[in-house]
Structure formats: structure tokens, C-alpha cells
Design a protein around this motif. Structure first.
Motif, PDB file in Angstrom:
ATOM      1  N   MET A 177       0.857  -1.187   0.000  1.00  0.00           N
ATOM      2  CA  MET A 177       0.000   0.000   0.000  1.00  0.00           C
ATOM      3  C   MET A 177       0.890   1.233   0.000  1.00  0.00           C
ATOM      4  SD  MET A 177      -2.845  -0.934   2.934  1.00  0.00           S
ATOM      5  CE  MET A 177      -3.944  -2.340   2.770  1.00  0.00           C
ATOM      6  N   ASN A 178       0.306   2.405  -0.316  1.00  0.00           N
ATOM      7  CA  ASN A 178       1.079   3.634  -0.169  1.00  0.00           C
ATOM      8  C   ASN A 178       1.181   3.992   1.315  1.00  0.00           C
ATOM      9  OD1 ASN A 178      -1.246   5.168   0.613  1.00  0.00           O
ATOM     10  ND2 ASN A 178      -1.735   5.573  -1.523  1.00  0.00           N
ATOM     11  N   PHE A 179       1.869   5.081   1.623  1.00  0.00           N
ATOM     12  CA  PHE A 179       2.145   5.395   3.024  1.00  0.00           C
ATOM     13  C   PHE A 179       0.868   5.678   3.811  1.00  0.00           C
ATOM     14  CE2 PHE A 179       3.242   8.152   6.594  1.00  0.00           C
ATOM     15  CZ  PHE A 179       4.288   7.438   7.171  1.00  0.00           C
TER      16      PHE A 179
ATOM     17  N   PHE B 267       8.266  10.037   9.002  1.00  0.00           N
ATOM     18  CA  PHE B 267       7.946  10.869   7.841  1.00  0.00           C
ATOM     19  C   PHE B 267       8.310  12.318   8.134  1.00  0.00           C
ATOM     20  CE2 PHE B 267       4.396  11.275  10.641  1.00  0.00           C
ATOM     21  CZ  PHE B 267       3.858  12.517  10.422  1.00  0.00           C
ATOM     22  N   ALA B 268       8.236  13.147   7.099  1.00  0.00           N
ATOM     23  CA  ALA B 268       8.573  14.567   7.243  1.00  0.00           C
ATOM     24  C   ALA B 268       7.482  15.415   6.593  1.00  0.00           C
ATOM     25  CB  ALA B 268       9.924  14.864   6.611  1.00  0.00           C
TER      26      ALA B 268
ATOM     27  N   GLN C 253       9.657  13.105  11.807  1.00  0.00           N
ATOM     28  CA  GLN C 253       8.896  12.832  13.023  1.00  0.00           C
ATOM     29  C   GLN C 253       8.266  11.444  12.934  1.00  0.00           C
ATOM     30  OE1 GLN C 253       6.130  16.250  12.328  1.00  0.00           O
ATOM     31  NE2 GLN C 253       4.511  14.723  12.578  1.00  0.00           N
ATOM     32  N   TRP C 254       8.060  10.834  14.103  1.00  0.00           N
ATOM     33  CA  TRP C 254       7.427   9.524  14.169  1.00  0.00           C
ATOM     34  C   TRP C 254       5.922   9.668  14.274  1.00  0.00           C
ATOM     35  CZ3 TRP C 254      10.175   5.344  13.045  1.00  0.00           C
ATOM     36  CH2 TRP C 254      11.557   5.354  13.254  1.00  0.00           C
TER      37      TRP C 254
ATOM     38  N   CYS D  24       8.845  10.101   3.158  1.00  0.00           N
ATOM     39  CA  CYS D  24       8.535   8.941   4.000  1.00  0.00           C
ATOM     40  C   CYS D  24       9.756   8.018   4.052  1.00  0.00           C
ATOM     41  CB  CYS D  24       7.328   8.192   3.450  1.00  0.00           C
ATOM     42  SG  CYS D  24       5.814   9.176   3.481  1.00  0.00           S
ATOM     43  N   THR D  25       9.711   7.069   4.980  1.00  0.00           N
ATOM     44  CA  THR D  25      10.886   6.235   5.218  1.00  0.00           C
ATOM     45  C   THR D  25      10.556   4.759   5.066  1.00  0.00           C
ATOM     46  OG1 THR D  25      11.629   7.882   6.833  1.00  0.00           O
ATOM     47  CG2 THR D  25      12.767   5.763   6.833  1.00  0.00           C
TER      48      THR D  25
END
Length: 218
Positions: free
Chosen positions: A104-106, A150-151, A158-159, A185-186
């Protein structure tokens, strides 16, 4: 020794039959106690796990799953006996982890984790990072796996649970994050050897994901 009235006199040994009955009663009691405890644990684990949790209200995770896998490892300082995760999840220390089979996407990944009473994983130690990196190598084959970092603005990581981002506990690949436009995103990049295997990536790309929730103690 028997007195004249057929009774055992004080200080004499009880008959062997009486001693045997005493030991038999003790063993019956012990077996009954163990069977009762086993029945209670089974009831907690498989039937009414939410009711056995230390909280008055079952967690969101408990409300979503009816099948659990438990072991006897418990955190120090607790008076409970079992640490449990939903069936198919993987446990490390005090957390349960779900590694998805689909992509899936983020945003969809975050929503899917929330719908299961969990969140995209928040990694806080090298030990956790190495454990998860090894788990991502298990079948099916995965390349990128979303985590909960993500940012909203470039460089401001940030989490998902608001845990402060700690640069000393970040595990970026060499040259990452590269702040390429739209990469906010990470993911864990599975082919890269741990522990430094994070990569920034666009949020619209579909990837596998890791969800995390606190293990249930009963």
C-alpha cells in the motif's frame, strides 16, 4: 502401639494405610490446583483474553483479534505470567509486529495499521532495528518496507506517535536521506545490510509495511 481399647496410643506411628492416604490427599490437591491454573490460563489466552488484561478496558489490538500466541516471558516487576501477540505477529521485547504480505502507499499503510489497533512501527533502538531488518528478509520477498517515520517539511522528521526523532538512533543508508523532491517517507531497504538501511521515498509508492503494538500481558 495399640492400647487396650484398640486405639493408637499417643506418640505411636499411624498405620501405613493412614500415612498413604495423607500423601494421596496432598497429591490430589496439587494436581487439582495445577489443573485449575492451567484451565484459567487457557481461558484467558483463547476465550476472554481482553478480560484478563491488566487494564479495565481491552486495548484496540485486543478488540481486533481472537487468536493469540503467548509465551512465559514477562517484563520485570509484573505479577502476570504470559506475554501475548495476535497469531501470525512477531514479538520482540514488549512489542508485537505485523509484516504485511501486500503493498500500500504510506497513507493507506498507516490507516491499515490503525485499523488493526496498531501503528506503523516506531524504531527506538539498534536491537529493534536489527531484529526487524532480519524479519523483513523472511518470505515473501520484500524490497522496501514502510516504517512510521515521515517529514511534513524537508528535513523535519517525526514519528507517527510523536516520539521525538533522535538522530543518534537513526539508521539511514549512506547518502540518505537525500531530500529528493517528494521523498518524505521512510522505508527499510531490505537488500541493504543492517543496521543502516533506511531510505527516504515518495509517499505515493506502494510498499510493504510493519505495524507495531504493545504486547498484551496476562
Amino acid at each position: 502401639m495399640m492400647n487396650g481399647q484398640g486405639r493408637v496410643s499417643p506418640g505411636s506411628a499411624a498405620p501405613a494405610e493412614e500415612r498413604g492416604c495423607t500423601w494421596l490427599n496432598i497429591w490430589v490437591f496439587l494436581i487439582f490446583a495445577l489443573a485449575t491454573k492451567a484451565a484459567f490460563v487457557t481461558l484467558c489466552l483463547w476465550l476472554v483474553l481482553p478480560l484478563c488484561h491488566s487494564s479495565d478496558q481491552p486495548s484496540a489490538l485486543q478488540q481486533q483479534f481472537s487468536e493469540w500466541e503467548c509465551d512465559s516471558a514477562v517484563p520485570q516487576g509484573t505479577d502476570r505470567s504470559w506475554t501475548c501477540c495476535p497469531k501470525g505477529w512477531r514479538r520482540f521485547q514488549g512489542s508485537c509486529y505485523f509484516l504485511s504480505l501486500d503493498k500500500m502507499n504510506f497513507a493507506e499503510s498507516a490507516q491499515n495499521c490503525s485499523g488493526m489497533g496498531s501503528q506503523l512501527v516506531v524504531i527506538s533502538s539498534k536491537a529493534e532495528q536489527e531484529f526487524l531488518s532480519e524479519q523483513t528478509k523472511q518470505p515473501p520477498k520484500r524490497v522496501n518496507v514502510y516504517i512510521g517515520l515521515f517529514a511534513k517539511k524537508v528535513g523535519q522528521w517525526q514519528w507517527v506517535d510523536k516520539t521525538p526523532y533522535n538522530v543518534t538512533a537513526a539508521f539511514w543508508r549512506e547518502g540518505e536521506p537525500n531530500y529528493f523532491p517528494g521523498e518524505n517517507c521512510t522505508v527499510i531497504h531490505v537488500p541493504t545490510e543492517p543496521p543502516n538501511n533506511w531510505n527516504d521515498i515518495g509517499s505515493d509508492l506502494e510498499n510493504h509495511r510493519i505495524c507495531e503494538a504493545a504486547a498484551v500481558i496476562v
